[in-house]
Design an enzyme around this catalytic site. Structure first.
Site, PDB file in Angstrom:
ATOM      1  N   HIS A   1      -9.073 -24.052  42.547  1.00 51.52           N
ATOM      2  CA  HIS A   1      -7.971 -23.825  43.482  1.00 51.52           C
ATOM      3  C   HIS A   1      -8.134 -24.682  44.729  1.00 51.52           C
ATOM      4  CE1 HIS A   1      -7.466 -19.457  41.786  1.00 51.52           C
ATOM      5  NE2 HIS A   1      -7.192 -20.391  40.892  1.00 51.52           N
TER       6      HIS A   1
ATOM      7  N   SER B   1      -4.197 -23.663  37.400  1.00 48.56           N
ATOM      8  CA  SER B   1      -4.219 -23.163  38.772  1.00 48.56           C
ATOM      9  C   SER B   1      -4.488 -24.268  39.798  1.00 48.56           C
ATOM     10  CB  SER B   1      -5.275 -22.064  38.913  1.00 48.56           C
ATOM     11  OG  SER B   1      -4.991 -20.989  38.049  1.00 48.56           O
TER      12      SER B   1
END
Length: 317
Positions: free
Chosen positions: A225, A173
């Site tokens: 993230h 991610s």
């Protein structure tokens, strides 16, 4: 007269999307598919090592999808994403703060981005990688996109280790958010060569905001993230900069008809600023990490960036 005709031709070209046929080419995307295959292969290896039937033979409820044999999944109470156990992920290279800092296993900052917690996790990330990565690789080539992907994943791992020190982290991610960040900075630094730029910027910002908002749910590593996004954003300013419109076509003209600089002033400013911030940020973050610093002690509210407690869930775990 010839110079005027060339100049008129340059001005009349569509700037719907920047493409200089004399120097720019569409790359064939092969690195992103290789990354997808590598992630899928690593997940298969992970499930093989996990071997749920053997290691959980006496476990109440048993393994999920037993017909898969040693590739069957852990019970959903342990892993609702249909994947391996936490101990297997840790064994194969998941990001664990104590192992990175106290056991000198810094390689986990990279290895963790090739591991996934389950089939759902893997599918979500790989579909995103295909839709985002192939377009970027076709436009900018495998070297730049590959570097952004890997360094963004590394940056996401560093930030995750600084703020989430009591849990393990896996997944691509951070690298994916790095590609999203690079898309945003590419749009900004090449702003003058796009048409419908406001619509493109609005759409991209909404996509990024929604994905970051999902990260405030429990059990989602939003620090990875954010770290990946910031890394990719800065690298996009450095690696995805394009010459100003018409520079390639006019560089062979007489000096008085050329565009004097390859890039505009604001592009140079963004490139230099991003380089300074990227080098400084990685240096400071790595020093803090290997000194055993806890990022939450320096930012009392930062934990809300990864999980916001509500009446429906508790972020304590």
């Amino acid at each position: 007269m010839a110079n005027r005709d060339i100049e008129r031709g340059v001005k009349n070209r569509s700037n719907n999307y920047y493409h200089e046929t004399t120097t720019e080419k569409s790359w064939t995307s092969w690195l992103i598919p290789v990354f997808v295959v590598a992630n899928v292969a690593m997940f298969i290896v992970t499930m093989y090592v996990n071997d749920c039937p053997k290691k959980n033979s006496g476990l109440q409820g048993g393994c999920v999808a037993k017909f898969l044999g040693r590739f069957s999944f852990q019970p959903t109470k342990e892993n609702p994403l249909f994947g391996p156990s936490s101990s297997t992920l840790e064994k194969l290279g998941a990001l664990v703060w104590r192992k990175v800092v106290h056991e000198h296993q810094g390689w986990r900052l990279i290895s963790c981005i090739w591991l996934h917690a389950g089939v759902i996790h893997l599918l979500a990330n790989m579909l995103s990688l295909v839709f985002i990565g192939i377009r970027l690789e076709q436009q900018f080539g495998f070297l730049r996109v590959g570097f952004i992907y890997l360094l963004s994943g590394f940056g996401g791992s560093i930030m995750s280790a600084l703020f989430l020190q009591n849990s393990i982290s896996v997944g691509a991610s951070g690298a994916l958010f790095g590609l999203l960040g690079a898309m945003l900075s590419e749009l900004l630094i090449n702003w003058t060569i796009y048409s419908n730029k406001a619509a493109a910027l609005f759409t991209l910002v909404i996509i990024i905001a929604i994905n970051l908002a999902v990260g405030i749910l429990p059990h989602v590593d939003n620090f990875a993230h954010i770290g990946g996004f910031l890394s990719g954003l800065l690298m996009g300013f450095i690696l995805l900069i394009r010459p100003q419109f018409g520079w390639f076509e006019r560089r062979h003209l007489p000096a008085d008809a050329r565009i004097r600089t390859k890039y505009k002033s604001y592009q140079y400013c963004l490139l230099i600023g991003a380089t300074i911030l990227l080098v400084t940020g990685f240096t400071v973050a790595l020093v803090m990490l290997f000194k055993g610093e806890n990022g939450n002690k320096h930012c009392s509210w930062c934990h809300y960036l990864s999980c916001v407690p509500t009446s429906k869930w508790d972020c304590g775990n």
